[in-house]
Design a protein around this motif. Structure first.
Motif, PDB file in Angstrom:
ATOM      1  N   ALA A  26      -0.772   3.332   5.494  1.00  0.00           N
ATOM      2  CA  ALA A  26       0.138   2.320   5.069  1.00  0.00           C
ATOM      3  C   ALA A  26       1.430   2.219   5.702  1.00  0.00           C
ATOM      4  O   ALA A  26       1.647   1.054   6.407  1.00  0.00           O
ATOM      5  CB  ALA A  26       0.483   2.853   3.447  1.00  0.00           C
ATOM      6  N   ASP A  63       0.881  -1.300   0.041  1.00  0.00           N
ATOM      7  CA  ASP A  63      -0.151   0.182  -0.044  1.00  0.00           C
ATOM      8  C   ASP A  63       1.030   1.104   0.083  1.00  0.00           C
ATOM      9  O   ASP A  63       0.443   2.308  -0.608  1.00  0.00           O
ATOM     10  CB  ASP A  63      -0.870  -0.150   1.223  1.00  0.00           C
ATOM     11  CG  ASP A  63      -2.105  -1.096   1.156  1.00  0.00           C
ATOM     12  OD1 ASP A  63      -2.166  -1.608  -0.011  1.00  0.00           O
ATOM     13  OD2 ASP A  63      -2.798  -1.427   2.286  1.00  0.00           O
ATOM     14  N   ARG A 106      -8.130   3.222   1.991  1.00  0.00           N
ATOM     15  CA  ARG A 106      -7.180   2.533   1.226  1.00  0.00           C
ATOM     16  C   ARG A 106      -7.760   2.627  -0.289  1.00  0.00           C
ATOM     17  O   ARG A 106      -7.059   3.036  -1.135  1.00  0.00           O
ATOM     18  CB  ARG A 106      -6.922   1.053   1.567  1.00  0.00           C
ATOM     19  CG  ARG A 106      -5.970   0.332   0.869  1.00  0.00           C
ATOM     20  CD  ARG A 106      -5.837  -0.916   1.595  1.00  0.00           C
ATOM     21  NE  ARG A 106      -5.293  -1.732   0.606  1.00  0.00           N
ATOM     22  CZ  ARG A 106      -5.874  -2.491  -0.333  1.00  0.00           C
ATOM     23  NH1 ARG A 106      -6.704  -2.908  -0.298  1.00  0.00           N
ATOM     24  NH2 ARG A 106      -4.856  -2.983  -1.602  1.00  0.00           N
TER      25      ARG A 106
END
Ligand code: GDP
Length: 484
Positions: free
Chosen positions: A145, A132, A216
């Motif tokens: 992340a 990520d 995300r």
């Protein structure tokens, strides 16, 4: 003796040409390779100037070389790193020279990270955090992340798993010593107490409104509406770049076009859905089907209608906020300026207003009747905007509202533990097993109790990659690039 592991190498930096290119070598022969190429092995973790030579001893480049002996390296193996000049020929010659050394081969996608995982340098949640981090497009995503990579969820899951295993040990002791009443006096009560605590802690972690997954993925906004309403033009204006095809002909945007935006530091994905309408053309039907699917999964729908046309259609999305965008207001205001695609008689614009009025009423009615599922409280679900995607009239207000909406949708004071559906599933499995363990029916059935605790521990082990990893590894590492 087990066969020696391959030593892998790859270009770990971005696409050449660039100022610098980083080539990494990891595995038991990394030291040999470094020596072959540069004639020496520098002091660990200190950059040293190195002349890189090919097989014919010709100097390829003057580079920096770094040496990270196992286990204190990113992969946990002996690792060498070359910082070359980032030209294509330099890189090609260096990789060719490495390829000629026995025991060395080019790395596969994600293989460095996979080795780090296998050598216990990272758990699975950290691997996902790393993936990520590489993909992060906004500050919010980067922060989340990084925390994930540093073990925010992994460490918590490990602590939970430790506590579970301790509770399980108590139950097992109770089973083993069941004949000796005084030894086993009360081992079950503290085990159940631990299970109860875990239930409430895992529940709390899951009750996060899906904010980690949201951040995300970003806020997904579908731009939908009848053909020619100006969806692509609006998308282009929002994205400030030519990402969608703007065409005066209906139905040319067949597929869904995706544009990733950074709206005030927040990730927003815009989907330009194909002109949603009924059609017999199989290619278009597929486009329509996909468009409907995406629009239905979106967090917000911008339903664009041509304010100068009498058309009236219903939004395809359900249960999501729908903002009605009445576009082409410039045409309504200045009927003479109409272009071909929207050529209407003057009488029509009155009809248009009425039709749009009706449409707005329908949308509102539908919205007030349907509860928002899982959405954060927001009074922004029933907006109507009047704009011109061409002149920009009304556009700033729309964009400002969109930014505010993204903010309320994505913001959360606390960092989220759960950032992927995989995490959520594992935690839900653990929770379900713990809840079963606590059922009154299980009183006195230590064997069943132990089994549920084992299942819960296993679910947590899956989360960090301690157990049952094989089937998920490929899925996770598939997203990595070569050299990572
Ligand atoms: P889509 O099919 O909904 O994506 O519509 P497009 O964005 O392709 O636009 C269809 C046509 O309408 C094009 O010719 C655009 O230039 C025109 N158009 C879009 N928005 C406006 C607007 O606000 N005013 C005017 N006058 N024309 C517009």
């Amino acid at each position: 003796m087990p066969a020696e592991r391959d030593t892998i190498f790859a270009l770990s930096s971005g696409r050449p040409p660039a100022a610098i290119a980083v080539v990494r070598i990891s595995g038991p022969r990394a030291g040999d390779a470094l020596k072959r190429l540069s004639g020496k092995i520098p002091e660990p973790r200190k950059a040293a100037l190195a002349r890189i030579r090919g097989a014919d001893n010709e100097i390829i480049d003057e580079a920096l070389a770094l040496w990270f002996p196992a286990p204190h390296s990113e992969t946990g193996e002996d690792t060498a790193e070359l910082q070359l000049h980032g030209g294509r020929a330099v890189i090609a010659a260096t990789l060719a020279a490495l390829g000629k050394i026995e025991g060395l081969r080019p790395a596969e996608a994600g293989e460095f990270t996979r080795r780090a995982f296998e050598n216990g340098k990272l758990d699975l949640t950290a691997v996902e955090g790393l993936a990520d981090l590489v993909m992060a497009e906004t500050d919010g995503q980067r922060r989340q992340a990084l925390r994930q990579m540093q073990g925010l969820l992994g460490n918590r899951a490990e602590t939970w798993r430790d506590r579970l295993i301790r509770a399980l040990a108590l139950i097992e002791a109770r089973i083993d010593f069941s004949d000796e009443a005084d030894v086993a006096a009360d081992l079950v009560t503290p085990a159940l107490h631990a299970a109860r605590e875990l239930v409430s802690e895992i529940e709390a972690a899951l009750a996060d409104g899906h904010r980690g997954e949201r951040l995300r993925e970003g806020l997904v906004v579908a731009i939908a509406g009848p053909p020619n309403a100006g969806k692509s033009t609006l998308l282009n204006r929002i994205a400030r770049r030519e990402a969608a095809i703007v065409s005066p002909y209906a139905g040319t945007t067949r597929d869904v076009i995706e544009v990733h935006l950074d709206l005030g530091g927040l990730p927003v994905t815009l989907l330009d859905t194909a002109g949603i309408r009924d059609t017999d053309d199989p290619v278009e039907m597929e486009g329509v089907r996909r468009a409907r699917e995406r629009a239905e999964a979106a967090d917000l729908v911008l339903w664009v209608v041509d304010a100068s046309a009498p058309e009236s259609t219903r939004p395809a999305a359900s249960g999501r906020p729908v903002w009605v965008i009445r576009n082409k207001i410039d045409l309504v205001r200045q009927p003479d300026k109409r272009n071909e695609s929207t050529l209407q008689s003057d009488r029509r614009s009155e009809a248009t207003f009425m039709a749009n009025e009706r449409l707005t009423g329908m949308v509102n009615q539908r919205l007030t009747g349907s509860p928002q599922r899982n959405e954060p409280k927001s009074d922004m679900s029933e907006q109507i905007f009047i704009i011109s995607a061409v002149t920009g009239e009304g556009f700033d207000a729309l964009l400002a509202q969109l930014t505010r909406h993204a903010d309320s949708f994505l913001a959360g004071a606390e960092p989220a533990l759960v950032t992927r559906a995989r995490h959520r599933r594992a935690l839900e499995d653990a929770l379900a097993a713990l809840r079963r363990a606590l059922k009154p029916e299980l009183a006195g059935r230590e064997d069943l109790l132990a089994e549920e605790l084992r299942l819960a521990a296993r679910a947590l082990g899956r989360l960090t990659g301690r157990v049952d990893v094989e089937d998920i590894l490929d899925v996770i590492f598939r997203d990595f690039c070569i050299g990572k």
